[in-house]
Structures are given as C-alpha cells and as structure tokens.
Design a protein around this motif. Structure first.
Motif, PDB file in Angstrom:
ATOM      1  N   ARG A 442       0.814  -1.111   0.018  1.00 24.04           N
ATOM      2  CA  ARG A 442       0.104  -0.084  -0.235  1.00 24.04           C
ATOM      3  C   ARG A 442       0.853   1.180  -0.077  1.00 24.04           C
ATOM      4  N   TYR A 443       0.547   2.134  -0.751  1.00 22.58           N
ATOM      5  CA  TYR A 443       1.341   3.295  -1.007  1.00 22.58           C
ATOM      6  C   TYR A 443       0.756   4.474   0.214  1.00 22.58           C
ATOM      7  N   ARG A 444       1.729   4.884   0.967  1.00 22.83           N
ATOM      8  CA  ARG A 444       1.662   5.914   2.030  1.00 22.83           C
ATOM      9  C   ARG A 444       1.772   7.335   1.638  1.00 22.83           C
ATOM     10  N   GLU A 445       3.211   7.559   1.172  1.00 22.76           N
ATOM     11  CA  GLU A 445       3.595   8.924   0.566  1.00 22.76           C
ATOM     12  C   GLU A 445       5.025   8.638   0.023  1.00 22.76           C
ATOM     13  N   ASP A 464       2.278  -5.881   3.613  1.00 19.64           N
ATOM     14  CA  ASP A 464       1.585  -6.726   4.622  1.00 19.64           C
ATOM     15  C   ASP A 464       1.457  -5.952   5.996  1.00 19.64           C
ATOM     16  N   GLY A 465       1.170  -4.831   5.930  1.00 18.37           N
ATOM     17  CA  GLY A 465       0.597  -4.375   7.262  1.00 18.37           C
ATOM     18  C   GLY A 465       1.868  -3.535   7.919  1.00 18.37           C
ATOM     19  N   GLN A 466       3.118  -3.748   7.400  1.00 21.04           N
ATOM     20  CA  GLN A 466       4.389  -3.120   8.197  1.00 21.04           C
ATOM     21  C   GLN A 466       4.915  -2.227   7.225  1.00 21.04           C
ATOM     22  N   PRO A 467       5.207  -1.119   8.037  1.00 21.09           N
ATOM     23  CA  PRO A 467       5.368   0.236   7.320  1.00 21.09           C
ATOM     24  C   PRO A 467       7.176   0.094   6.785  1.00 21.09           C
ATOM     25  N   HIS A 468       7.441   0.562   5.983  1.00 19.44           N
ATOM     26  CA  HIS A 468       8.807   0.529   5.270  1.00 19.44           C
ATOM     27  C   HIS A 468       9.134   1.790   4.624  1.00 19.44           C
ATOM     28  N   LEU A 469      10.372   2.321   4.673  1.00 16.22           N
ATOM     29  CA  LEU A 469      10.798   3.575   4.178  1.00 16.22           C
ATOM     30  C   LEU A 469      11.730   3.140   3.165  1.00 16.22           C
ATOM     31  N   LEU A 470      11.663   3.255   1.942  1.00 18.02           N
ATOM     32  CA  LEU A 470      12.596   2.769   1.099  1.00 18.02           C
ATOM     33  C   LEU A 470      13.153   3.958   0.207  1.00 18.02           C
ATOM     34  N   VAL A 471      14.307   3.854  -0.319  1.00 15.73           N
ATOM     35  CA  VAL A 471      15.069   4.671  -0.630  1.00 15.73           C
ATOM     36  C   VAL A 471      15.884   4.271  -2.194  1.00 15.73           C
ATOM     37  N   GLY A 472      15.622   5.045  -3.256  1.00 16.09           N
ATOM     38  CA  GLY A 472      16.200   4.607  -4.566  1.00 16.09           C
ATOM     39  C   GLY A 472      16.576   5.742  -5.584  1.00 16.09           C
ATOM     40  N   GLU A 473      17.290   5.492  -6.656  1.00 15.80           N
ATOM     41  CA  GLU A 473      17.676   6.649  -7.428  1.00 15.80           C
ATOM     42  C   GLU A 473      17.648   6.029  -8.843  1.00 15.80           C
ATOM     43  N   GLY A 474      17.542   6.771  -9.655  1.00 17.82           N
ATOM     44  CA  GLY A 474      17.076   6.428 -11.158  1.00 17.82           C
ATOM     45  C   GLY A 474      17.194   7.763 -12.039  1.00 17.82           C
ATOM     46  N   GLY A 487      14.720  -2.898  -2.570  1.00 20.69           N
ATOM     47  CA  GLY A 487      15.246  -2.787  -1.311  1.00 20.69           C
ATOM     48  C   GLY A 487      14.411  -3.940  -0.509  1.00 20.69           C
ATOM     49  N   ALA A 488      13.104  -4.021  -0.830  1.00 24.44           N
ATOM     50  CA  ALA A 488      12.237  -4.692  -0.344  1.00 24.44           C
ATOM     51  C   ALA A 488      11.930  -6.213  -0.746  1.00 24.44           C
ATOM     52  N   VAL A 557       5.905 -12.424  -7.396  1.00 19.29           N
ATOM     53  CA  VAL A 557       6.984 -11.315  -6.986  1.00 19.29           C
ATOM     54  C   VAL A 557       7.124 -11.908  -5.629  1.00 19.29           C
ATOM     55  N   ASP A 558       8.299 -11.906  -5.303  1.00 20.44           N
ATOM     56  CA  ASP A 558       9.030 -12.029  -4.157  1.00 20.44           C
ATOM     57  C   ASP A 558       8.895 -10.856  -3.212  1.00 20.44           C
ATOM     58  N   GLN A 559       7.875 -10.783  -2.143  1.00 24.76           N
ATOM     59  CA  GLN A 559       7.763  -9.482  -1.610  1.00 24.76           C
ATOM     60  C   GLN A 559       8.324  -9.794  -0.080  1.00 24.76           C
ATOM     61  N   ALA A 560       9.565 -10.325   0.169  1.00 26.12           N
ATOM     62  CA  ALA A 560       9.977 -10.582   1.519  1.00 26.12           C
ATOM     63  C   ALA A 560      10.615  -9.071   1.721  1.00 26.12           C
ATOM     64  N   ALA A 561      10.208  -8.724   2.994  1.00 25.94           N
ATOM     65  CA  ALA A 561      10.590  -7.415   3.611  1.00 25.94           C
ATOM     66  C   ALA A 561      12.005  -7.418   3.888  1.00 25.94           C
TER      67      ALA A 561
END
Length: 561
Positions: A442-445, A464-474, A487-488, A557-561
């Motif tokens: 789910r998208y947050r911001e 899966d209900g757990q918050p994640h802060l991910l960083v990437g460049e492109g 990264g997730a 898709v492997d969605q392992a955190a």
C-alpha cells in the motif's frame, strides 16, 4: 489507373531453368541471419535512432541471438562513424558477434569505412554497386566492362587496406545492387570477377548478397534466379549466397523462403520488416514460420513482447495489431465460432502431443504470450463496449493492451456470474482489479530529491501491514521507485508507461491524472498497473504499486521485507 497497363509496364521475363529443383525442397535448417535494423532499417525512419537507441537495439539483437549485425553506413555520417567506433572502443561487441558496415564502391568512402572498423576483432565490409541495365545506361552512363571494373577496383582496395590492419579479420561482402533486374549472365560475370579479385577459398569465403533491391517479379522468379546463380557461379564452395529481399510486392517473406530452398545460405532483413519503401524482409515472421514447421531458427523470440516494445521505442514505429506472431490481436478470437473451436482445441490438446489447436498456428506460450486474451468479448459477441463505457462514463481511456487485459477480467466475471455488466459494474470491477487499497503493498507517501544528474525518491509503503521507508535513485521518478522497491525484495521490469488526463469528476473542474504501467516480474508474467491521482508522479507510483500487487497476487513477485 490506365485501361491497358501492359502498354506501360512489361512483365518480367522468366528464367530459363527447365529442371529447377527448389520446388521439391523444404527448409530443413536455419540460414545465417544478418540484421540490418541499425542500417537499412534506421535510414528509413522519420527520425533516425540516436546513439542510446542504437545501443539498445544492438544489445537486443545480440540477446535474440544474431551473430552478424549490420551496424552502420559509417562513411555516410559522423553519427554512424562514431557509433561504430563506440562499439569497438568501448567493448560492446560480444566475442561471437561480427559487425557489418556498408559502403559504396568509391575510393574515399571505402577508406573512411575501413578506418571505422579498425581494431575490431572481425568485421564484414559490405561493398556494392548497381549492375542493372537501367542504372548502367541512365544513372551512371557506364558500359558493362566499366561496371565490372568498378566492383573489382573496390574489392582490391579493400583487400589492400585490410592487409594494413592485421588485428582485424576482414570478411568481404559484395552486392550487385538491383540484382533482380540485372541480366543473370552479367550478374554472374561481376560476382565471379569479385571472388577472383579477393582470392576466395573455402577457408576465406566471400558473401555474395543477391538482393531484391526492388521487388520486380513474383517470388518464384527470384527463386529461379537464386538457383541459377547457385548452379553457375565459379568457386561456389568459396561463396556464401545471401538474400536481401525487399517487400515492394508484399512477398518478401515468400521470396526469402523460396530463395533458401533454391540454395541460399544467408538472409538479411529487419526484425519486423522495417526498411526503405515497403521495408525489408520481416525476420521475425520468417524465423517463426520455420519454427511452426519444426525447424528451430536459432533466434530466441520466447519473449516476443519485450522485443516488440524495444523496436517500437527505438524506431517510433507502431507494430500493427495484426502483424504475424507479434501483433496484439493475432492470438485473439472475437468470433463466436472461432472461440468455440479454440476452446475445444485447448481442451483436447495434450502436453506432450504436437500442437493442434484450431486457428492458432503456434502456441502463444512459445513466444511468451499468455492465453488470457486468446478468447475475448467484444460488441460482436454481445458483451462489448467495455473500453467505450470506461472512457465515456468514467474518463479512463485505456491503452490498447490494457483493453485486452481488462476484457479478460470482465469475461471471467461474466462466465462466473452470468448476465450483462453496466457501466457502474464495469467500473467497480476495474477499481477492484487495479485500484484495490487493501492490497498487500500500500502506498503512503513519497518525497523526491535530486542527486547530481539522477532522480532520487524516499518512498513510504506498507507491506503486509508493516511500514517501510525505501530509498532509490534512477533516471526518473518511476525508475527511482523501481530501484527503491528492490530494497524490499520486489523486483519488476517496466515494459511501457502512459499517462492520460481523466475528465473532471462532477462539476468541481479538478482534472485527475491516470497512469498506466505495463510490467513483468522475472520473465514469468506481464500485467498492467493503474494509478489515479491529482498529481501525475503520485499516479505513476500508485500504478507501479498496483502492478506489483497484481503480479504478487499470482505468486510472481517475492515480497519479502
């Protein structure tokens, strides 16, 4: 059109070959393939490819399995010259791939061409001059002897220059341009003079390219011409006969197939038939025609959609939806009787049995196409108007391939629940399929930032209900988001992207953006993701997450955190 075309156009004289053998032969092995997408195909574009597109096309051709690739006409422009040098100097040419370059039989152009390939491991230098009587008499004002001398002088110069660059193996290719309109005896005379001048041997073969520069006759006549040359050339064991069919009469594929049966060894063309006027022979069609007859072409089109998207991007030419094997609609049946036959064929088809499904000459899975869109509903089958209702009632103008995908969703729903779907029902099904806020990711911001010449993103999502802060460049927000999600443990490939504005909802006048992303996961499936938001970047990221959820729902898709 004139009433008596015979008064203006003369039929091409048949070849005197009473004991022709090619009609009794079949193609039992693939030819040597040579792609000219980067030369003949490129020069015919409204906007020729830039360096980045040419490099992407070159790498795609290598990945498909081409071992000979005509990369440029280096004496024609600095852009072409520089591209050849970048391939060589920057080490982009695989060890088992030979580049080819084209030049006219003129001294200063040959010298420039040879300088372009200096340092390559191996290079085919393709030299040509026109040989037919109209060109001799009208264009050049040259006698037959002068035409032969021009070809021989060019070959001798290439041979001399090749001796000064021993680090590069130079292979000679000669084309008597306008071969099909040239007297066969004269075409043979020129070709024999060329192979003699080069000193062709079985270990040092010359490629003789016999092109239908312009299609002037039926493909059986071309086959007769090829067989005549095959049987009458001197030093045949020291020659590879190559075909370069153009498509002026719409029979380039047939001409190539018959030419191979007539004794040719090699075929030049473009992936989907791009080229001057009506194009070159379509190599994908030619190769997959062989495949359907039990002959593996030696080229890998197991992910035909990826190849098609690359070619469309690089050439800016759309592939027709009815194009053989690759068009978006070629594995689709709208007719009720076709649908019935295909369904019965699938039901009867055994996994280990020869392919025998009505209306489908090839198993779509062999070229990476799914069965989801084989049988679809449209207005002719009583369940149509899906795309029309989505656009007129909800302001969503879906891309064509999304229409194909979503119509399969609608059909599965109607097959299960029966009845007809109205505009509101269709929207609810669309939202539940593509816009489901209760999905695993789910998208947050998000927040964008610049990092030098690249785009960065900080992406906040729930997995899966757990918050994640991910960083990437492109190279842009979408590419940066893809890298952030890696990264997730979420790895996807973006195949295409489109954005369109939606009609304002109600009377508030606030238009929203709708983004569509076509993606794949580890080569195991493709789908669309859709995002809707007042901000186009947000809509794009939502579309990316939508597609990830749809692929993940199918276990791809492997969605392992």
């Amino acid at each position: 059109m004139i009433a008596n075309p015979a008064a203006k156009y003369s039929a091409f004289a048949p070849v005197r070959l009473a004991d022709r053998q090619w009609p009794n032969r079949v193609i039992e092995r693939p030819p040597v393939w040579m792609s000219t997408d980067l030369r003949d195909g490129n020069q015919s574009l409204f906007e020729p490819m830039n360096g980045d597109k040419k490099m992407r096309m070159f790498k795609t051709l290598c990945a498909v399995g081409f071992k000979e690739i005509e990369v440029a006409f280096p004496s024609a422009s600095q852009t072409d010259f520089d591209f050849v040098r970048s391939l060589i100097d920057d080490g982009h040419i695989p060890d088992d791939v030979t580049i080819e370059v084209l030049t006219q039989a003129r001294e200063h152009l040959i010298r420039r061409t040879m300088e372009a390939v200096r340092g390559a491991r191996r290079a085919i230098v393709h030299v040509y001059n026109a040989t037919s009587k109209p060109f001799r008499d009208i264009v050049f004002g040259m006698s037959p002897d002068e035409v032969v001398r021009m070809a021989v002088d060019a070959v001798k110069l290439i041979k001399t220059l090749a001796a000064d660059m021993p680090e590069t193996e130079i292979v000679l290719q000669y084309s008597p341009e306008t071969f099909t309109a040239t007297e066969l005896e004269f075409a043979r005379e020129v070709c024999d003079a060329v192979t003699a001048a080069w000193g062709a041997t079985p270990d040092n073969k010359v490629i003789l390219n016999l092109p239908t520069t312009v299609e002037v006759a039926t493909p059986n006549i071309y086959a007769d011409q090829i067989e005549w040359m095959h049987r009458n050339l001197a030093r045949r064991d020291s020659v590879l006969i190559s075909l370069h069919p153009h498509n002026d009469r719409g029979t380039a594929v047939a001409a190539a197939e018959m030419g191979l049966m007539a004794g040719a060894d090699r075929v030049e063309g473009c992936l989907f038939g791009n080229g001057e006027r009506t194009g070159n022979v379509d190599l994908v069609t030619l190769a997959l025609n062989m495949y359907t007859q039990g002959v593996h072409p030696g080229l890998d089109f197991s992910d035909i959609n990826a190849v098609a998207r690359t070619v469309e991007h690089c050439t800016q030419l759309p592939i027709h939806p009815r194009h053989p094997y690759v068009g978006d609609l070629v594995f689709t049946a709208f007719s009720g009787s076709h649908q019935d036959a295909i369904k019965k064929g699938f039901a009867a088809q055994k996994a280990d049995a020869p392919w025998n499904v009505p209306y489908l000459p090839i198993d779509p899975a062999d070229v990476g196409r799914s069965y989801d869109s084989v049988i679809r509903v449209n207005s002719q089958s009583g369940k149509g108007g899906i795309a029309y209702l989505m656009e007129t009632e909800h302001g969503v103008a879906m891309p064509r391939r999304l229409q194909v995908e979503f119509s399969g969703v609608v059909q599965r729903h109607t097959d299960t629940h029966g009845g007809e779907l109205g505009a509101g029902d269709i929207w609810n099904l669309f939202a539940g399929t593509y816009l489901d806020a209760a999905a695993p990711v789910r998208y947050r911001e998000h927040h964008l930032f610049e990092h030098g010449d690249v785009q960065g993103i900080r992406l906040s999502v729930d997995i899966d209900g757990q918050p994640h802060l991910l960083v990437g460049e492109g190279n842009g927000p979408i590419n940066a988001a893809v890298h952030a999600l890696q990264g997730a443990g979420i790895a996807v490939q973006v195949r295409s992207y489109e954005e369109r504005s939606m009609k304002p909802a109600g009377d508030d006048g606030n238009a929203r953006a709708c983004a569509f992303i076509e993606m794949a996961a580890a080569g195991r499936g493709e789908c669309y993701g859709v995002g809707i938001d007042g901000n186009i970047v947000t809509a794009s990221i939502k579309a990316l997450i939508s597609g990830i959820n749809r692929l993940g729902a199918a276990g791809r898709v492997d969605q392992a955190a």
